[in-house]
Design a protein around this motif. Structure first.
Motif, short mmCIF file in Angstrom:
data_model
loop_
_atom_site.label_atom_id
_atom_site.label_comp_id
_atom_site.label_asym_id
_atom_site.label_seq_id
_atom_site.Cartn_x
_atom_site.Cartn_y
_atom_site.Cartn_z
N PRO A 55 0.96 -0.97 -0.23
CA PRO A 55 0.30 -0.35 0.01
C PRO A 55 0.53 1.36 -0.36
N ASP A 56 0.48 2.56 0.02
CA ASP A 56 0.66 3.75 0.04
C ASP A 56 1.14 4.19 0.95
N VAL A 57 2.01 5.03 1.54
CA VAL A 57 2.19 4.74 2.82
C VAL A 57 2.81 6.95 3.27
N ARG A 58 1.34 7.51 3.97
CA ARG A 58 1.70 8.60 3.95
C ARG A 58 2.46 8.91 4.77
N PRO A 59 2.99 10.15 4.27
CA PRO A 59 4.42 10.93 5.31
C PRO A 59 4.48 11.70 6.12
N VAL A 60 2.72 10.88 7.03
CA VAL A 60 2.94 11.12 7.87
C VAL A 60 3.82 9.67 8.78
N ASP A 61 2.57 9.25 8.67
CA ASP A 61 2.92 7.57 8.88
C ASP A 61 4.49 7.34 8.85
N ASP A 62 4.41 7.45 7.41
CA ASP A 62 6.22 7.39 7.82
C ASP A 62 6.76 7.66 8.80
N PHE A 63 6.57 8.68 9.10
CA PHE A 63 7.69 9.84 9.65
C PHE A 63 7.32 9.21 10.86
N VAL A 64 6.17 8.85 11.86
CA VAL A 64 5.58 8.37 13.05
C VAL A 64 6.61 7.04 13.36
N ASP A 65 6.98 6.34 11.93
CA ASP A 65 7.06 4.79 12.06
C ASP A 65 8.88 4.97 12.01
N VAL A 66 9.46 6.07 11.77
CA VAL A 66 10.76 5.89 11.87
C VAL A 66 11.19 6.66 13.13
N ILE A 67 10.17 7.90 13.85
CA ILE A 67 10.32 8.15 15.73
C ILE A 67 10.43 7.00 16.01
N VAL A 68 9.70 5.72 15.99
CA VAL A 68 9.78 5.41 17.02
C VAL A 68 10.16 3.87 16.99
N GLY A 69 11.25 3.67 15.65
CA GLY A 69 11.91 3.13 15.52
C GLY A 69 11.43 1.55 14.65
N ARG A 70 10.29 1.78 14.01
CA ARG A 70 9.98 0.70 13.42
C ARG A 70 10.16 0.60 11.56
N ARG A 71 11.30 1.73 11.28
CA ARG A 71 11.68 2.24 10.09
C ARG A 71 13.11 2.75 10.75
N PRO A 72 14.74 2.73 9.14
CA PRO A 72 15.96 2.66 10.03
C PRO A 72 15.42 4.84 9.24
N GLU A 73 15.02 4.73 8.38
CA GLU A 73 15.60 5.86 8.08
C GLU A 73 13.92 6.40 7.06
N PRO A 74 13.89 8.17 6.96
CA PRO A 74 12.65 8.31 6.42
C PRO A 74 11.83 8.38 4.83
N GLN A 75 11.21 7.63 4.26
CA GLN A 75 11.35 7.43 3.07
C GLN A 75 11.49 8.84 1.80
N ALA A 76 11.64 9.62 2.61
CA ALA A 76 11.81 11.09 1.86
C ALA A 76 12.95 11.26 2.74
N PRO A 77 14.56 11.64 2.64
CA PRO A 77 15.61 12.20 4.00
C PRO A 77 15.89 13.17 3.80
N ALA A 78 16.55 14.04 4.41
CA ALA A 78 17.24 15.42 3.78
C ALA A 78 17.49 15.29 2.61
N ILE A 79 17.99 14.73 2.27
CA ILE A 79 19.13 14.20 1.54
C ILE A 79 18.13 14.70 -0.04
N CYS A 80 17.27 13.69 0.54
CA CYS A 80 16.63 14.11 -0.99
C CYS A 80 16.31 16.12 -0.95
N GLY A 81 15.84 16.60 0.29
CA GLY A 81 15.88 18.13 -0.26
C GLY A 81 16.91 19.00 -0.30
N LEU A 82 17.83 18.50 -0.08
CA LEU A 82 19.10 19.41 -0.60
C LEU A 82 19.95 19.17 -1.92
N ARG A 83 19.12 18.35 -2.22
CA ARG A 83 19.77 17.75 -3.69
C ARG A 83 18.60 19.00 -4.62
#
Length: 333
Positions: free
Chosen positions: A284-312
């Motif tokens: 299923p598609d993953v909403r930004p908020v859902d991914d964000f929470v999962d990273v904060i609580v340790g369910r995912r190692p890093e965001p699906q759209a990490p800051a490096i993407c914004g830098l580039r």
């Protein structure tokens, strides 16, 4: 049950509503605070997002008040040029940040935000929702698999009928002091990100011609981008289209071609072969908020759209604006 993450949303215009609903959908998060200079905007947010009978979030007119009230995570949905300072304030206070695009209007601000997030051990993510959508993930996986060979050329078009957003006085998007630019830094941010994220190529220099057509910000952009591998991209963006939205990316590799479009979906064709339409992904598609929470609580190692993407994206955008001003190719910094 563990304590729920206390969320704040800074900026309660229309783009914030989806994030607010996503927070309210979760059992491990709660919307504690909202912030906006406009009481009317906060009224509209509550009317459209917070169900009747549910506890209302506390209201604030600035970020410092929200932080003092107590939040663990912040969603930033404010004018572009305000992002860097707001990200810095939140991260310095130990708050995780999900920022709507763009991460920053300059590469220097993007780097500072990334460094602060790392030094404070906080999550910094960007609301590039396409990173969580199956079709775009499939496209990235296809390129990464090598089935297309080495990417040599990318052709990109984003065409919209949205000039009204950039007419002086119409909104903050028409004010360069708040927006940092026009169509290219706005919708174009999403499409530049897709070009870079799907290809996994690193930009080296940009040559751009930009026209404001009487506006205070850009409404038409034609850019040529060179990557460190020697690959090239052509990028066209317009807010003057007769169509409401056309989004097309074509990746030309040494073994095949992949097309990705809003209207026609995803397909690829290898040399001498037929057009292939990949089976739709089952995930299923993953909403930004859902991914964000999962990273904060340790369910995912890093965001699906990490800051490096914004830098580039900031690097390409900044170089494009410099090039349009100088009339020559500009290095990505």
């Amino acid at each position: 049950m563990a304590e729920r993450l206390r969320f704040g949303i800074l900026g309660t215009g229309g783009m914030s509503h989806g994030h607010g609903r996503a927070i309210l959908d979760r059992g491990d998060a709660k919307l504690t605070a909202i912030g906006d200079p406009s009481d009317a905007a906060m009224d509209a947010f509550e009317a459209r997002v917070v169900p009747n009978g549910m506890e209302r979030p506390s209201r604030f007119h600035d970020l410092k008040g929200m932080i003092a009230h107590g939040i663990d995570a912040l969603v930033i949905v404010t004018p572009h040029t305000q992002h860097a300072e707001q990200i810095t304030t939140a991260l310095a206070a130990g708050v995780h940040v999900l920022c709507e695009k763009p991460l920053a209007t300059t590469a220097a601000d993007g780097r500072r935000s990334m460094e602060l997030a790392a030094s404070n051990d906080r999550v910094l993510a960007i609301g590039y929702q396409r990173h969580g959508q199956a079709q775009f993930r499939q496209a990235r996986e296809l390129v990464g698999s090598g089935v297309l060979g080495d990417i040599r050329l990318i052709s990109v078009l984003i065409a919209q009928d949205c000039l009204e957003n950039f007419i002086p006085g119409s909104s903050w998007r028409a004010n360069p002091a708040l927006s940092g630019g026009g169509h290219f830094i706005d919708t174009g941010s999403h499409i530049v990100d897709q070009m870079l994220w799907i290809s996994n190529l690193e930009p080296e220099r940009v040559y751009a011609e930009i026209d404001n057509y009487g506006m205070d910000v850009d409404v038409v952009t034609a850019a040529s981008i060179k990557f460190t591998t020697g690959a090239r991209a052509t990028f066209a963006a317009t807010s003057l289209s007769g169509e409401s939205w056309r989004e097309e990316l074509t990746f030309y590799g040494t073994k095949g071609t992949m097309r990705l479009g809003r209207a026609d979906g995803l397909s690829y064709q290898l040399k001498g072969g037929d057009r292939i339409i990949p089976r739709s992904a089952s995930a299923p598609d993953v909403r930004p908020v859902d991914d964000f929470v999962d990273v904060i609580v340790g369910r995912r190692p890093e965001p699906q759209a990490p800051a490096i993407c914004g830098l580039r994206v900031a690097q390409v955008t900044e170089a494009a604006y410099r090039s349009a001003a100088s009339g020559r190719p500009e290095a990505v910094g």
